[in-house]
Design an enzyme around this catalytic site. Sequence first.
Site, PDB file in Angstrom:
ATOM      1  N   GLU A   1       0.831  -1.202   0.000  1.00 26.29           N
ATOM      2  CA  GLU A   1       0.000   0.000   0.000  1.00 26.29           C
ATOM      3  C   GLU A   1       0.872   1.262   0.000  1.00 26.29           C
ATOM      4  O   GLU A   1       0.470   2.309  -0.507  1.00 26.29           O
ATOM      5  CB  GLU A   1      -0.913  -0.015   1.232  1.00 26.29           C
ATOM      6  CG  GLU A   1      -2.172   0.807   1.076  1.00 26.29           C
ATOM      7  CD  GLU A   1      -3.183   0.550   2.199  1.00 26.29           C
ATOM      8  OE1 GLU A   1      -2.790   0.537   3.381  1.00 26.29           O
ATOM      9  OE2 GLU A   1      -4.377   0.367   1.885  1.00 26.29           O
TER      10      GLU A   1
ATOM     11  N   HIS B   1       8.148 -27.132  -1.006  1.00 30.24           N
ATOM     12  CA  HIS B   1       7.522 -28.264  -1.665  1.00 30.24           C
ATOM     13  C   HIS B   1       6.271 -27.834  -2.426  1.00 30.24           C
ATOM     14  O   HIS B   1       5.440 -28.652  -2.775  1.00 30.24           O
ATOM     15  CB  HIS B   1       7.194 -29.351  -0.646  1.00 30.24           C
ATOM     16  CG  HIS B   1       8.426 -29.958  -0.048  1.00 30.24           C
ATOM     17  ND1 HIS B   1       8.846 -31.231  -0.326  1.00 30.24           N
ATOM     18  CD2 HIS B   1       9.361 -29.428   0.773  1.00 30.24           C
ATOM     19  CE1 HIS B   1       9.975 -31.474   0.311  1.00 30.24           C
ATOM     20  NE2 HIS B   1      10.306 -30.399   0.993  1.00 30.24           N
TER      21      HIS B   1
ATOM     22  N   LYS C   1     -14.608   1.303  -3.237  1.00 27.75           N
ATOM     23  CA  LYS C   1     -15.607   1.772  -2.265  1.00 27.75           C
ATOM     24  C   LYS C   1     -16.680   2.625  -2.958  1.00 27.75           C
ATOM     25  O   LYS C   1     -17.871   2.441  -2.727  1.00 27.75           O
ATOM     26  CB  LYS C   1     -14.923   2.622  -1.186  1.00 27.75           C
ATOM     27  CG  LYS C   1     -14.043   1.841  -0.229  1.00 27.75           C
ATOM     28  CD  LYS C   1     -13.684   2.761   0.939  1.00 27.75           C
ATOM     29  CE  LYS C   1     -12.498   2.259   1.722  1.00 27.75           C
ATOM     30  NZ  LYS C   1     -12.073   3.231   2.746  1.00 27.75           N
TER      31      LYS C   1
END
Lengths: 425, 425
Positions: A277, A298, A412
């Site tokens: 951010e 792995h 938003k």
Amino acid sequence: MIKVDLSGISTFLDSADPDYAAAAQAHRVLLDGSGAGGEFTGWLELPRRTIKNELKSILSAAAKIKSRSKALVVIGIGGSYLGAKAAVDMLGKTDNSEGCKIYFVGSGLSVDYLNDIITELGDDDFDVNVISKSGTTLEPALAFRIFRGLLERKYGKAAKKHIFATTDNERGVLKKMADEEGWDCFVVPDDVGGRYSVLSAVGLLPMAVSGIDISEVLGSASEYLSELASPGPSNPAWQYAAGRQKLYGLGYSTELLAYYEPSFRFMAEWWKQLFGESEGKNGIGIFPASLEYTADLHSMGQFVQDGPRFLMETVLQFEKANSEFKIPFALGDRDGLNYLAGRDLADVNRTAAAAVKSAHILGGVPNIEILVPRRDAAGFGELVVFFQFACAVSAYMSGVNPFDQPGVEAYKKSMFRMLGKPSDK
Amino acid sequence: MIKVDLSGISTFLDSADPDYAAAAQAHRVLLDGSGAGGEFTGWLELPRRTIKNELKSILSAAAKIKSRSKALVVIGIGGSYLGAKAAVDMLGKTDNSEGCKIYFVGSGLSVDYLNDIITELGDDDFDVNVISKSGTTLEPALAFRIFRGLLERKYGKAAKKHIFATTDNERGVLKKMADEEGWDCFVVPDDVGGRYSVLSAVGLLPMAVSGIDISEVLGSASEYLSELASPGPSNPAWQYAAGRQKLYGLGYSTELLAYYEPSFRFMAEWWKQLFGESEGKNGIGIFPASLEYTADLHSMGQFVQDGPRFLMETVLQFEKANSEFKIPFALGDRDGLNYLAGRDLADVNRTAAAAVKSAHILGGVPNIEILVPRRDAAGFGELVVFFQFACAVSAYMSGVNPFDQPGVEAYKKSMFRMLGKPSDK
């Protein structure tokens, strides 16, 4: 204290050193507050300020909660939850014998997750800590409405005594409600952004309730910040910031934070927020990803060893384990492991880490090591300020404002429009 | 059944469609076994084969364990643990009312983690399921030696009845020990690699013990595999494979798997292994990373919206939630949320997802959606074979062998040398 080892990047550099002149400039701008977002550098003195102003009342609220409740429901998203979650996971199992169980909600919109938490909570006594500067962020606001309802059904008029609001000191919906209802309040500082706020009440109240020694966290953070304030190429934050920026300039566009302790998983998530951010804007930024070793050797190990060469690897190591386990001897040695019998498992882990480092460097992946003395409260405090300081220096070196997040508004706005939110709310 | 929505990539393409001719070729090579690694395509018939050969004995072992123990300690690493861990996390809370607690060990070398598990286990009765084709991989072999010792101290000579070995049918250290001791055995198939093995006993025994309906998992997987075997541009695995390969060719080098259910976290880890290990070789491969929404919109969201444009986003959605929660009405509406009162939280989550999709596409991030009917045993079965099939097609399209992992050996060799392993072991 935390040390950085850059020996694993030298063969990848075209010159002798990372660019410490640029780090010096970034450091100066950061400390004198003259850089972009300079009004959000309050975190540089946050540990000292918190010790002076709020520590006592945080400890007292935590003691009250621990004495009467089995659980604390923490409501927050982003910077209002990741730091505390990271701390509780990293230190929880070792320190929280007397702490409450901590549930984190309001960091998403999953209905199944919400119902699972309510089921787990059952009839247990609980308190709520709602953390939001404004009170209008949708996810925590919704969760808070729901858990306020649960508290009221459970405690009636006494529900208000079970609510602790960490919010703006003066403004906002949540502050207004808190004042009207008489909830206990803690402060989200004005000069500290969400991802830099874990050493304020935002992170500290949940941590204290979980049983973590927050005085120790703050003390070590404060002390280490004084170290980090000294400029120079031996400053570990400079080494980390300048090392990774150098590699970024050479085309290593993705940074893997690799760790060997499963309890570090959410600390890596916190790190992703901090760096992603702060740096990911204006079309640039190092992409942060994390791996848990040896497990992920792995899984993603193949890609790291043999895939495209744009990866740099930053390895987080605790120099001492908190416990030991001697590998047992076995009669007959049918599994062929007696050559390790009597050795501490932690030694084997360290040897594995050295082997991984050498294999990955040979495979073309530059390696930075961050060495933390121990996985304890002091280590957590150091880690927080180390990463914050290095992140700010690194972001300034790359020419961006480390303290804004203009891109977070896009979804938003789109969401509130689609949900039909009235324009006056 | 699972559907793929490619509407969010069309504006990013230079031609009308992804390259379905290449997908057709990959599909053909996969199904006739003529491609690189063709001897490891047994997973294409694994669900049917498991139903026929081992389902009954897995269910019977699971019933025995559930009736006498409180916990199952599963020992494995990589493909021998990620699938079961993903399933238990994704389905656990809803299905395991009668199941045991599952502990996963041997997937790392952390001494603190090991001691935490031993402490949590306490005096509870437990069984052990050790999963390793050879028995020589260091992490699980060490953990098995340690837990074998704990079983022997607890149960004496009866310890052997508490051990279930999932291993090679004929060869290897573990098979030899199992035969000598008389442990119950299950088979790691020869023609199925670790990351493709979750629908064998490798994943199914732990899943069944946790309370998951493995007959349902296998039934839906088998049925969906028949669908996936039909060639054509409407094949969802083709759509996903060809869509992401097309984007990779256009410079989108990192794929974000984003999900809205916190319980999906380890399924995303399983996905990372599947794709990272299958495709990341010969200097190429799409880098797989994951994000949990909406939480990570408040952390990595900034980077996704405004950072460098090499990200593609694949969003995993469950079309129906398993529960509901109506947002309550509040007198006075002080938090301003009454405009949502009465709506199911799951609807709000779906709206948020649509908003995110539109914001990210506008920000320059192509979007692929994978729609799964439900987060249940059938959905898990479909997801496993969908991703496996798409991964094999995608890897063949990019010209690599989807079934080998030559790079994983590098750190092991280096580690065994540093640990002083005798050359004959």
